[in-house]
Design a protein around this motif. Structure first.
Motif, PDB file in Angstrom:
ATOM      1  N   LEU A  15      -5.532  -1.107  59.032  1.00  7.64           N
ATOM      2  CA  LEU A  15      -5.621  -1.251  57.508  1.00  7.64           C
ATOM      3  C   LEU A  15      -6.318  -2.390  57.053  1.00  7.64           C
ATOM      4  N   ASP A  16      -6.844  -3.916  57.451  1.00  3.33           N
ATOM      5  CA  ASP A  16      -6.846  -4.280  57.059  1.00  3.33           C
ATOM      6  C   ASP A  16      -7.950  -4.511  56.441  1.00  3.33           C
ATOM      7  N   LYS A  17      -9.063  -4.033  55.747  1.00  6.22           N
ATOM      8  CA  LYS A  17      -9.967  -3.660  55.450  1.00  6.22           C
ATOM      9  C   LYS A  17     -10.889  -4.305  54.834  1.00  6.22           C
ATOM     10  N   SER A  18     -10.245  -5.681  55.365  1.00  5.96           N
ATOM     11  CA  SER A  18     -11.064  -7.362  54.926  1.00  5.96           C
ATOM     12  C   SER A  18     -12.056  -8.157  56.483  1.00  5.96           C
ATOM     13  N   LYS A  19     -11.615  -7.502  57.181  1.00 11.22           N
ATOM     14  CA  LYS A  19     -12.200  -7.454  59.155  1.00 11.22           C
ATOM     15  C   LYS A  19     -12.660  -6.405  59.488  1.00 11.22           C
ATOM     16  N   LEU A  67       0.149   2.188  65.904  1.00 11.90           N
ATOM     17  CA  LEU A  67       0.692   2.610  65.290  1.00 11.90           C
ATOM     18  C   LEU A  67       2.019   3.117  64.079  1.00 11.90           C
ATOM     19  N   ALA A  68       2.648   2.086  63.961  1.00 14.32           N
ATOM     20  CA  ALA A  68       3.192   1.439  62.944  1.00 14.32           C
ATOM     21  C   ALA A  68       2.727   1.572  62.150  1.00 14.32           C
ATOM     22  N   TYR A  69       1.328   0.913  62.237  1.00 11.09           N
ATOM     23  CA  TYR A  69       0.761   0.775  61.354  1.00 11.09           C
ATOM     24  C   TYR A  69       0.400   2.140  60.366  1.00 11.09           C
ATOM     25  N   ILE A  70       0.148   3.121  60.752  1.00  7.43           N
ATOM     26  CA  ILE A  70      -0.811   4.043  60.456  1.00  7.43           C
ATOM     27  C   ILE A  70       0.920   5.528  59.918  1.00  7.43           C
ATOM     28  N   PHE A  71       1.409   4.807  60.799  1.00  5.45           N
ATOM     29  CA  PHE A  71       2.353   5.615  60.535  1.00  5.45           C
ATOM     30  C   PHE A  71       3.475   5.308  59.055  1.00  5.45           C
ATOM     31  N   ALA A  72       3.441   4.346  58.940  1.00  5.66           N
ATOM     32  CA  ALA A  72       3.700   3.745  57.533  1.00  5.66           C
ATOM     33  C   ALA A  72       2.870   4.318  56.351  1.00  5.66           C
ATOM     34  N   THR A  73       2.034   4.540  56.236  1.00  2.00           N
ATOM     35  CA  THR A  73       0.897   5.112  55.340  1.00  2.00           C
ATOM     36  C   THR A  73       1.012   6.954  54.495  1.00  2.00           C
ATOM     37  N   ASP A 118      20.841  -6.378  58.301  1.00  2.00           N
ATOM     38  CA  ASP A 118      20.422  -7.660  57.983  1.00  2.00           C
ATOM     39  C   ASP A 118      19.179  -7.749  59.615  1.00  2.00           C
ATOM     40  N   TYR A 119      19.380  -7.187  60.622  1.00  4.30           N
ATOM     41  CA  TYR A 119      18.875  -7.899  61.911  1.00  4.30           C
ATOM     42  C   TYR A 119      17.059  -7.575  61.796  1.00  4.30           C
ATOM     43  N   ILE A 120      16.901  -6.554  60.403  1.00  8.29           N
ATOM     44  CA  ILE A 120      15.958  -5.824  60.243  1.00  8.29           C
ATOM     45  C   ILE A 120      14.958  -6.593  59.778  1.00  8.29           C
ATOM     46  N   GLN A 121      13.382  -6.923  59.567  1.00  7.54           N
ATOM     47  CA  GLN A 121      12.842  -7.537  59.366  1.00  7.54           C
ATOM     48  C   GLN A 121      11.843  -6.552  58.576  1.00  7.54           C
ATOM     49  N   LYS A 122      11.254  -6.370  57.462  1.00  9.17           N
ATOM     50  CA  LYS A 122       9.926  -6.035  56.758  1.00  9.17           C
ATOM     51  C   LYS A 122       8.839  -6.288  56.685  1.00  9.17           C
ATOM     52  N   LYS A 123       8.228  -5.887  56.256  1.00  7.03           N
ATOM     53  CA  LYS A 123       6.261  -5.848  55.886  1.00  7.03           C
ATOM     54  C   LYS A 123       6.635  -4.119  54.740  1.00  7.03           C
ATOM     55  N   THR A 124       4.991  -5.545  53.907  1.00  8.43           N
ATOM     56  CA  THR A 124       4.785  -4.287  52.938  1.00  8.43           C
ATOM     57  C   THR A 124       3.166  -4.846  53.259  1.00  8.43           C
ATOM     58  N   ASP A 125       2.442  -3.635  52.640  1.00  9.18           N
ATOM     59  CA  ASP A 125       1.147  -3.521  52.853  1.00  9.18           C
ATOM     60  C   ASP A 125       0.963  -2.312  51.533  1.00  9.18           C
ATOM     61  N   SER A 127      -1.090  -0.563  51.133  1.00  7.15           N
ATOM     62  CA  SER A 127      -1.326   0.943  52.342  1.00  7.15           C
ATOM     63  C   SER A 127      -0.204   1.588  52.772  1.00  7.15           C
ATOM     64  N   PHE A 128       0.948   1.561  52.608  1.00  3.23           N
ATOM     65  CA  PHE A 128       1.670   1.842  53.310  1.00  3.23           C
ATOM     66  C   PHE A 128       2.615   2.615  51.814  1.00  3.23           C
ATOM     67  N   LEU A 129       3.165   3.616  52.492  1.00  2.00           N
ATOM     68  CA  LEU A 129       3.908   4.592  51.298  1.00  2.00           C
ATOM     69  C   LEU A 129       5.717   3.963  50.703  1.00  2.00           C
ATOM     70  N   GLY A 130       5.835   3.516  52.217  1.00  2.00           N
ATOM     71  CA  GLY A 130       7.060   2.578  51.970  1.00  2.00           C
ATOM     72  C   GLY A 130       7.101   1.393  52.286  1.00  2.00           C
ATOM     73  N   THR A 131       8.391   0.871  53.214  1.00  2.28           N
ATOM     74  CA  THR A 131       7.902  -0.526  54.589  1.00  2.28           C
ATOM     75  C   THR A 131       7.473  -0.071  55.560  1.00  2.28           C
ATOM     76  N   LEU A 132       7.505  -1.036  56.225  1.00  3.24           N
ATOM     77  CA  LEU A 132       7.342  -0.941  58.005  1.00  3.24           C
ATOM     78  C   LEU A 132       8.821  -1.998  58.408  1.00  3.24           C
ATOM     79  N   SER A 133       9.075  -1.631  59.009  1.00  3.77           N
ATOM     80  CA  SER A 133      10.607  -2.731  58.998  1.00  3.77           C
ATOM     81  C   SER A 133      10.148  -2.922  60.229  1.00  3.77           C
ATOM     82  N   ILE A 134      11.170  -4.165  61.125  1.00  3.68           N
ATOM     83  CA  ILE A 134      10.558  -4.523  62.123  1.00  3.68           C
ATOM     84  C   ILE A 134      11.596  -4.922  63.257  1.00  3.68           C
ATOM     85  N   LEU A 135      12.174  -4.884  64.125  1.00  5.08           N
ATOM     86  CA  LEU A 135      13.314  -5.156  64.737  1.00  5.08           C
ATOM     87  C   LEU A 135      12.634  -6.273  66.145  1.00  5.08           C
TER      88      LEU A 135
END
Ligand code: ADP
Ligand code: MG
Length: 237
Positions: A15-19, A67-73, A118-125, A127-135
């Motif tokens: 999703l990173d359009k700068s690259k 896939l996680a990035y695209i589902f997060a949109t 607390d074990y789950i970290q979060k990523k925002t972007d 283009s995301f509708l909400g957040t992408l969580s990472i375990l």
């Protein structure tokens, strides 16, 4: 000396359009794969998938992340889990801490039976509708098969399903170890990665057969590292 290729670096964070990624539109390819997953099973909504392949290095983790990035949109609460407990890589690719992750969460859940976010970290972007969580994978354990085959893992996955709209689980390859089978049984469907450069056709067929014989719902496969067709990714039923 053998020169190592780093082509997938171009495919991380599609999703990173700068690259500049190359002439292929990876976002479109992954959107297409997402649609195929969503419509792959008639009558049953797919809300969690696992990703596996025949052997290491066939682009499971790279595909899981994309896939996680695209589902997060499209979905509010998306979770990406590292279940390749013998070779935890997700935190490295995502440049995140792995001080605590899935194994730590499972040890606690086994004792308390309470979900601890607390074990789950979060990523925002943007283009995301909400957040992408990472375990991430968590502390290295000597018995991944036992852990992933346990009722604690099954129960934990069910709790995760209640807390997220879509879950993607990066698994170990099926060729040498069976860890992907209990994970496949705990999700709605499994994607099988085939690398045009690395995968032996017969070995892949045996692995898919093994998964199916163990009641894993194999949704289809994604062809990676292919120079033809739609770039380095294609999707097949
Ligand atoms: N679509 C792709 N085309 C070419 N190389 C890729 C692609 N995806 C990943 N790679 C490369 O393949 C290697 C393995 O990728 P990875 O996602 O870690 O595989 P796995 O999780 O199956 O072990 C990495 O070096 C990565 O740079
Ligand atoms: Mg991997």
């Amino acid at each position: 000396m053998v020169q190592k290729k780093h082509r997938s670096r171009k495919t991380l964070n599609i999703l990173d359009k700068s690259k500049k990624h190359s002439q292929f539109d990876y976002t479109e390819i992954f959107r297409h794969i997402r649609t195929n997953i969503e419509f792959s099973t008639v009558g049953k909504e797919i809300k969690s998938i696992s990703i596996t392949s025949t052997q290491p290095g066939e682009a499971k983790t790279t595909t899981s992340i994309n896939l996680a990035y695209i589902f997060a949109t499209k979905y509010q609460r998306v979770l990406l889990v590292d279940c390749d407990l013998r070779k935890t890589m997700l935190h490295k690719y995502m440049k995140m801490s792995n001080q605590q992750g899935l194994t730590d969460a499972l040890i606690e859940f086994g004792k308390t039976h309470r979900y601890n976010p607390d074990y789950i970290q979060k990523k925002t972007d943007p283009s995301f509708l909400g957040t992408l969580s990472i375990l991430t994978g968590g502390v290295h354990v000597p018995n991944p098969s036992e852990i992933l085959g346990s009722d604690v893992f099954k129960d934990y996955m069910n709790v995760l399903k209640q807390n997220f709209d879509f879950i993607i689980v990066d698994c170990a390859p099926v060729g040498t170890i069976s860890d992907a089978i209990p994970v496949g049984n705990a999700v709605d469907g499994t994607l099988f990665i085939i690398s045009a450069q690395d995968t032996n056709r017969k070995d892949a067929a045996n692995c898919i057969d093994l998964l199916k014989r163990n009641n894993v719902n194999v949704l289809g496969s994604v062809l990676t590292k292919s120079d033809s067709g739609s770039g380095i990714y294609s999707y097949y039923y």
